[in-house]
Design an enzyme around this catalytic site. Structure first.
Site, PDB file in Angstrom:
ATOM      1  N   TYR A  96       5.175  -8.183  15.797  1.00 26.19           N
ATOM      2  CA  TYR A  96       5.326  -6.537  15.299  1.00 26.19           C
ATOM      3  C   TYR A  96       6.207  -6.035  16.255  1.00 26.19           C
ATOM      4  O   TYR A  96       6.876  -5.604  15.229  1.00 26.19           O
ATOM      5  CB  TYR A  96       3.816  -6.764  14.693  1.00 26.19           C
ATOM      6  CG  TYR A  96       3.611  -4.911  14.469  1.00 26.19           C
ATOM      7  CD1 TYR A  96       4.085  -5.464  11.882  1.00 26.19           C
ATOM      8  CD2 TYR A  96       3.381  -3.561  14.656  1.00 26.19           C
ATOM      9  CE1 TYR A  96       4.315  -4.722  11.356  1.00 26.19           C
ATOM     10  CE2 TYR A  96       3.264  -3.274  13.446  1.00 26.19           C
ATOM     11  CZ  TYR A  96       3.797  -3.414  12.561  1.00 26.19           C
ATOM     12  OH  TYR A  96       3.652  -1.886  11.134  1.00 26.19           O
TER      13      TYR A  96
ATOM     14  N   LYS B 276      10.067  -4.810  15.369  1.00 22.25           N
ATOM     15  CA  LYS B 276      10.233  -3.534  14.591  1.00 22.25           C
ATOM     16  C   LYS B 276      11.121  -2.942  15.868  1.00 22.25           C
ATOM     17  O   LYS B 276      11.853  -1.592  15.368  1.00 22.25           O
ATOM     18  CB  LYS B 276       8.981  -2.452  14.737  1.00 22.25           C
ATOM     19  CG  LYS B 276       8.068  -2.872  13.422  1.00 22.25           C
ATOM     20  CD  LYS B 276       8.433  -2.338  12.400  1.00 22.25           C
ATOM     21  CE  LYS B 276       7.850  -3.096  11.254  1.00 22.25           C
ATOM     22  NZ  LYS B 276       8.436  -2.618   9.601  1.00 22.25           N
TER      23      LYS B 276
ATOM     24  N   PHE C 201       0.797  -1.394  -0.358  1.00 23.17           N
ATOM     25  CA  PHE C 201      -0.024   0.198  -0.077  1.00 23.17           C
ATOM     26  C   PHE C 201       0.733   1.451  -0.067  1.00 23.17           C
ATOM     27  O   PHE C 201       1.000   2.163  -1.052  1.00 23.17           O
ATOM     28  CB  PHE C 201      -0.973   0.161   1.758  1.00 23.17           C
ATOM     29  CG  PHE C 201      -1.633   1.388   1.777  1.00 23.17           C
ATOM     30  CD1 PHE C 201      -2.001   2.007   0.879  1.00 23.17           C
ATOM     31  CD2 PHE C 201      -0.675   1.379   3.101  1.00 23.17           C
ATOM     32  CE1 PHE C 201      -2.549   3.242   1.833  1.00 23.17           C
ATOM     33  CE2 PHE C 201      -1.763   2.484   3.608  1.00 23.17           C
ATOM     34  CZ  PHE C 201      -2.614   3.878   2.635  1.00 23.17           C
TER      35      PHE C 201
ATOM     36  N   ASN D  17      19.949  -7.773   6.680  1.00 19.62           N
ATOM     37  CA  ASN D  17      20.332  -8.154   4.841  1.00 19.62           C
ATOM     38  C   ASN D  17      20.253  -6.264   4.330  1.00 19.62           C
ATOM     39  O   ASN D  17      20.969  -6.619   3.383  1.00 19.62           O
ATOM     40  CB  ASN D  17      19.451  -8.740   4.203  1.00 19.62           C
ATOM     41  CG  ASN D  17      19.665 -10.550   4.844  1.00 19.62           C
ATOM     42  OD1 ASN D  17      21.043 -10.837   4.689  1.00 19.62           O
ATOM     43  ND2 ASN D  17      18.952 -11.134   4.294  1.00 19.62           N
TER      44      ASN D  17
HETATM   45  P1  NAD Z   1       1.484  -4.070   3.350  1.00 15.05           P
HETATM   46  O1  NAD Z   1       1.491  -5.168   3.981  1.00 15.05           O
HETATM   47  O2  NAD Z   1       0.614  -3.675   2.346  1.00 15.05           O
HETATM   48  O3  NAD Z   1       2.636  -3.939   2.695  1.00 15.05           O
HETATM   49  C1  NAD Z   1       4.186  -3.892   2.893  1.00 15.05           C
HETATM   50  C2  NAD Z   1       4.587  -4.671   1.494  1.00 15.05           C
HETATM   51  O4  NAD Z   1       6.071  -5.999   2.200  1.00 15.05           O
HETATM   52  C3  NAD Z   1       3.840  -6.196   1.181  1.00 15.05           C
HETATM   53  O5  NAD Z   1       3.702  -5.786  -0.100  1.00 15.05           O
HETATM   54  C4  NAD Z   1       4.081  -7.200   1.130  1.00 15.05           C
HETATM   55  O6  NAD Z   1       4.205  -8.204  -0.142  1.00 15.05           O
HETATM   56  C5  NAD Z   1       5.893  -6.896   1.135  1.00 15.05           C
HETATM   57  N1  NAD Z   1       6.649  -8.069   2.532  1.00 15.05           N
HETATM   58  C6  NAD Z   1       6.326  -8.185   3.226  1.00 15.05           C
HETATM   59  N2  NAD Z   1       7.078  -9.344   3.973  1.00 15.05           N
HETATM   60  C7  NAD Z   1       8.529  -9.216   2.877  1.00 15.05           C
HETATM   61  C8  NAD Z   1       9.356  -9.760   2.832  1.00 15.05           C
HETATM   62  N3  NAD Z   1       9.535 -11.007   3.430  1.00 15.05           N
HETATM   63  N4  NAD Z   1      10.224  -9.841   1.708  1.00 15.05           N
HETATM   64  C9  NAD Z   1       9.835  -8.722   1.235  1.00 15.05           C
HETATM   65  N5  NAD Z   1       8.228  -8.378   1.067  1.00 15.05           N
HETATM   66  C10 NAD Z   1       7.901  -8.411   1.934  1.00 15.05           C
HETATM   67  O7  NAD Z   1       1.823  -2.810   4.593  1.00 15.05           O
HETATM   68  P2  NAD Z   1       2.199  -1.285   4.242  1.00 15.05           P
HETATM   69  O8  NAD Z   1       0.597  -0.076   5.532  1.00 15.05           O
HETATM   70  O9  NAD Z   1       2.218   0.139   3.209  1.00 15.05           O
HETATM   71  O10 NAD Z   1       3.169  -1.223   5.632  1.00 15.05           O
HETATM   72  C11 NAD Z   1       4.475  -0.585   4.518  1.00 15.05           C
HETATM   73  C12 NAD Z   1       5.214  -0.505   5.909  1.00 15.05           C
HETATM   74  O11 NAD Z   1       4.868   0.415   6.882  1.00 15.05           O
HETATM   75  C13 NAD Z   1       5.306  -1.651   6.660  1.00 15.05           C
HETATM   76  O12 NAD Z   1       6.643  -1.649   7.273  1.00 15.05           O
HETATM   77  C14 NAD Z   1       4.485  -1.411   7.827  1.00 15.05           C
HETATM   78  O13 NAD Z   1       5.166  -2.176   9.070  1.00 15.05           O
HETATM   79  C15 NAD Z   1       5.119  -0.010   7.876  1.00 15.05           C
HETATM   80  N6  NAD Z   1       4.181   0.809   8.572  1.00 15.05           N
HETATM   81  C16 NAD Z   1       2.341   0.925   7.639  1.00 15.05           C
HETATM   82  C17 NAD Z   1       1.743   1.726   9.202  1.00 15.05           C
HETATM   83  C18 NAD Z   1       0.679   2.016   8.353  1.00 15.05           C
HETATM   84  O14 NAD Z   1      -1.132   2.091   8.729  1.00 15.05           O
HETATM   85  N7  NAD Z   1       0.005   1.719   6.853  1.00 15.05           N
HETATM   86  C19 NAD Z   1       1.856   2.188   9.966  1.00 15.05           C
HETATM   87  C20 NAD Z   1       2.998   1.965  10.721  1.00 15.05           C
HETATM   88  C21 NAD Z   1       3.317   1.279  10.006  1.00 15.05           C
HETATM   89  N1  UDP Z   2      24.294  -8.315   2.539  1.00  9.67           N
HETATM   90  C1  UDP Z   2      22.715  -8.748   1.821  1.00  9.67           C
HETATM   91  N2  UDP Z   2      23.482  -7.967   0.137  1.00  9.67           N
HETATM   92  C2  UDP Z   2      24.542  -7.064   0.325  1.00  9.67           C
HETATM   93  C3  UDP Z   2      25.822  -7.121   1.689  1.00  9.67           C
HETATM   94  C4  UDP Z   2      25.190  -8.632   2.801  1.00  9.67           C
HETATM   95  O1  UDP Z   2      22.149  -9.448   1.557  1.00  9.67           O
HETATM   96  O2  UDP Z   2      25.022  -6.867  -0.957  1.00  9.67           O
HETATM   97  C5  UDP Z   2      23.538  -9.738   3.901  1.00  9.67           C
HETATM   98  C6  UDP Z   2      24.250 -10.886   4.281  1.00  9.67           C
HETATM   99  O3  UDP Z   2      24.136 -11.984   3.360  1.00  9.67           O
HETATM  100  C7  UDP Z   2      24.884 -10.478   5.405  1.00  9.67           C
HETATM  101  C8  UDP Z   2      23.973  -9.008   5.633  1.00  9.67           C
HETATM  102  O4  UDP Z   2      23.816  -8.627   5.267  1.00  9.67           O
HETATM  103  O5  UDP Z   2      24.371 -11.791   6.145  1.00  9.67           O
HETATM  104  C9  UDP Z   2      24.882  -8.553   7.112  1.00  9.67           C
HETATM  105  O6  UDP Z   2      26.090  -8.704   6.357  1.00  9.67           O
HETATM  106  P1  UDP Z   2      27.122  -7.393   7.092  1.00  9.67           P
HETATM  107  O7  UDP Z   2      27.765  -6.893   6.434  1.00  9.67           O
HETATM  108  O8  UDP Z   2      26.552  -6.663   8.024  1.00  9.67           O
HETATM  109  O9  UDP Z   2      27.941  -8.728   8.025  1.00  9.67           O
HETATM  110  P2  UDP Z   2      28.859  -9.805   7.248  1.00  9.67           P
HETATM  111  O10 UDP Z   2      28.776 -10.966   5.788  1.00  9.67           O
HETATM  112  O11 UDP Z   2      30.134  -9.571   8.069  1.00  9.67           O
HETATM  113  O12 UDP Z   2      28.288 -11.050   8.523  1.00  9.67           O
END
Ligand code: NAD
Ligand code: UDP
Ligand code: UDP
Length: 323
Positions: free
Chosen positions: A146, A150, A14, A100
Site C-alpha cells: 500500500y 501510493k 466510503f 491507465n
Molecule cells: P474504500 O475501500 O471504501 O474505497 C475504495 C474503493 O475502490 C472501493 O469501492 C473499492 O471497491 C474500489 N476499488 C479497489 N480496487 C479497485 C480496482 N482495482 N478497480 C476499481 N475499483 C477498485 O476506501 P476509502 O476509505 O473510501 O478510500 C478511498 C481512497 O482514499 C483510497 O485510494 C485510499 O487509499 C484513500 N485514503 C483513504 C483514507 C481513509 O482514512 N479513509 C486515508 C488515506 C487515503
Molecule cells: N489508456 C486508457 N484509456 C485511455 C488512454 C490510455 O486506459 O483513454 C491506457 C492505455 O491502455 C495505456 C495506459 O493508459 O496502457 C497509458 O497510456 P499512455 O498514453 O501514457 O501510454 P502508451 O499508450 O503510450 O503506452
C-alpha cells in the site's frame, strides 16, 4: 449549467460515494467506476435514479476509454486487512490503475487527482508531518504494498505532469471516518463502533498509546474538490486531514462514552510497522486552498455511531477473511 464530465474511480467506496453525491448535487455529469472489491452498491444506489449519475463496474488495472474532463482516482483498498489480503493486486491497482487513468487523462486532456495517503510518511520521525518530509517507509513489510504503491503512484503522477503536461493534483489523505465505512473493514473507528454496538469488547492493538488524527468525511470531500478546482493550478502534494491528535485509547473511551458500552478493553498485539504517531501539518492546505476541517471528532463520531445503528450489518459481506 454545470456540464463537466467527472470520473470517480473507486466511487462506490466510503469516501468515493460521498464525493459522487456532492459532485452530482453540484450538477456535474458523474461517472462512478468501481470493481466493488471493498464496497457495495448500497453506497450509491440512491444516486442511480439521478440523470447525471452513471455506474460502471470495472477494474482500473485494465484500460478504460471514456471522454471526461476531470478524474478523481480513489480506487484502492484502504484498510490494512483489505490491502494486505492480496498485496500484489494492491500494488497493481496503485501502479497499473494510475497508469491507465493517467493515460486516459493525457488523451482527454483531463485534470486528474490522486487520493494519496499519510502512509507515504510511513512511521514518521518528524511530527507533525509536513509535505516536504520524505517519510520512513519499510519497503519490504506487510504494509509496503500500500505505502510503496501510493508512493509509486505519486511518482507516476509527477512524471506524467513533467513529461506530458497532464494537469494533476495529489492529496495526501489522513485517517478519515464516517457513515458508509465498511463495517468489516477492520479500521479503528468502524471496529470500535461495531464492537461497542454489538456489546463485544473493544480490541486495542498494543497499549493504545499510538496516535491518529481523524477527519470527518464531509471535511475531506470539500478539501478534495477545492484541490481539484483551485484556479492557481496548485498541484500539491498537499496534506488533507484533521490536525487534532488522539491516542487510540482516547478514541476507545470516547466510543464507550457515546454508546454506553462499558466492557473492559481487549488488548491485542500491535501489528507490524504500525505507525506510532500521525498528525498532519495542514498549513499548506490552509494557505493554498483556504481549507481546514470544521467537524470535531465528538460530533463526527456521534453521527457515525448513529449511522452504524441504522444499518443492518447482516447485509454486509466482509470483503476479506482477515478483517
Ligand atoms: P474504500 O475501500 O471504501 O474505497 C475504495 C474503493 O475502490 C472501493 O469501492 C473499492 O471497491 C474500489 N476499488 C479497489 N480496487 C479497485 C480496482 N482495482 N478497480 C476499481 N475499483 C477498485 O476506501 P476509502 O476509505 O473510501 O478510500 C478511498 C481512497 O482514499 C483510497 O485510494 C485510499 O487509499 C484513500 N485514503 C483513504 C483514507 C481513509 O482514512 N479513509 C486515508 C488515506 C487515503
Ligand atoms: N489508456 C486508457 N484509456 C485511455 C488512454 C490510455 O486506459 O483513454 C491506457 C492505455 O491502455 C495505456 C495506459 O493508459 O496502457 C497509458 O497510456 P499512455 O498514453 O501514457 O501510454 P502508451 O499508450 O503510450 O503506452
Ligand atoms: N487499531 C486498534 N484496534 C482495532 C483496529 C485498529 O487498536 O480494532 C489501531 C491500529 O493498530 C492503529 C490505529 O488503530 O494503530 C489505526 O488503525 P487503522 O487500521 O484504522 O488505520 P491505519 O493504521 O492505517 O492508520
Amino acid at each position: 449549467m454545470n456540464d463537466k464530465r467527472v470520473l470517480v474511480a473507486g466511487g462506490a467506496g466510503f469516501i468515493g460515494s460521498h464525493l459522487c453525491e456532492e459532485l452530482v448535487q453540484k450538477g456535474h455529469d458523474v461517472i462512478c467506476v468501481d470493481n466493488f472489491f471493498t464496497s457495495q452498491k448500497s453506497n450509491i444506489v440512491h444516486l442511480l435514479k439521478m440523470p447525471n449519475f452513471e455506474l460502471i463496474r470495472h477494474d482500473i488495472t485494465l484500460p478504460l476509454y471514456l471522454e471526461v474532463d476531470e478524474i478523481y482516482n480513489l480506487a484502492c483498498p484502504a484498510a490494512p486487512g483489505h490491502y494486505q489480503y492480496n498485496p500484489i493486486k494492491t500494488m497493481k491497482t496503485s501502479m497499473m490503475g494510475s497508469i491507465n487513468l493517467l493515460g486516459l487523462a493525457k488523451r482527454c486532456r483531463a485534470k486528474i487527482l490522486q487520493a494519496s495517503t499519510s502512509e507515504v510518511y510511513g512511521d514518521p520521525e518528524v511530527h507533525p508531518q509536513r509535505e516536504d518530509y520524505r517519510g520512513c517507509v519499510n519497503p519490504i513489510g506487510p504494509r509496503s504494498c500500500y505505502d510503496e504503491g501510493k508512493r509509486a503512484a505519486e511518482a507516476l503522477f509527477m512524471d506524467y505532469h513533467r513529461m506530458h503536461k497532464v494537469q494533476i493534483r495529489i492529496a495526501r489523505i489522513f485517517n478519515t471516518y464516517g457513515p458508509r465505512m465498511h463495517p468489516f473493514d477492520g479500521r479503528v473507528v468502524s471496529n470500535f463502533i461495531r464492537q461497542a454496538i454489538e456489546q463485544k469488547p473493544i480490541t486495542i492493538f498494543g497499549n493504545g498509546s499510538q496516535t491518529r488524527s481523524f477527519c470527518f468525511y464531509s471535511d475531506l470531500v470539500q478539501g478534495l474538490i477545492r484541490l481539484m478546482e483551485n484556479k492557481e493550478n496548485f498541484i500539491g502534494p498537499v496534506n488533507l486531514g484533521n490536525p487534532h491528535e488522539f491516542t487510540i485509547l482516547e478514541l476507545a473511551e470516547m466510543v464507550q462514552k457515546f454508546t454506553g458500552q462499558k466492557d473492559p478493553f481487549d488488548f491485542k498485539d500491535l501489528p507490524v510497522d504500525d505507525p506510532c504517531r500521525r498528525k498532519p501539518d495542514i498549513s499548506l492546505a490552509k494557505a493554498k486552498l483556504d481549507w481546514e476541517p470544521v467537524v470535531p471528532l465528538e460530533e463526527g463520531l456521534k453521527k457515525t455511531i448513529e449511522w452504524f445503528k441504522s444499518i443492518n450489518i447482516d447485509n454486509y459481506r466482509a470483503p476479506t477473511p482477515n478483517y
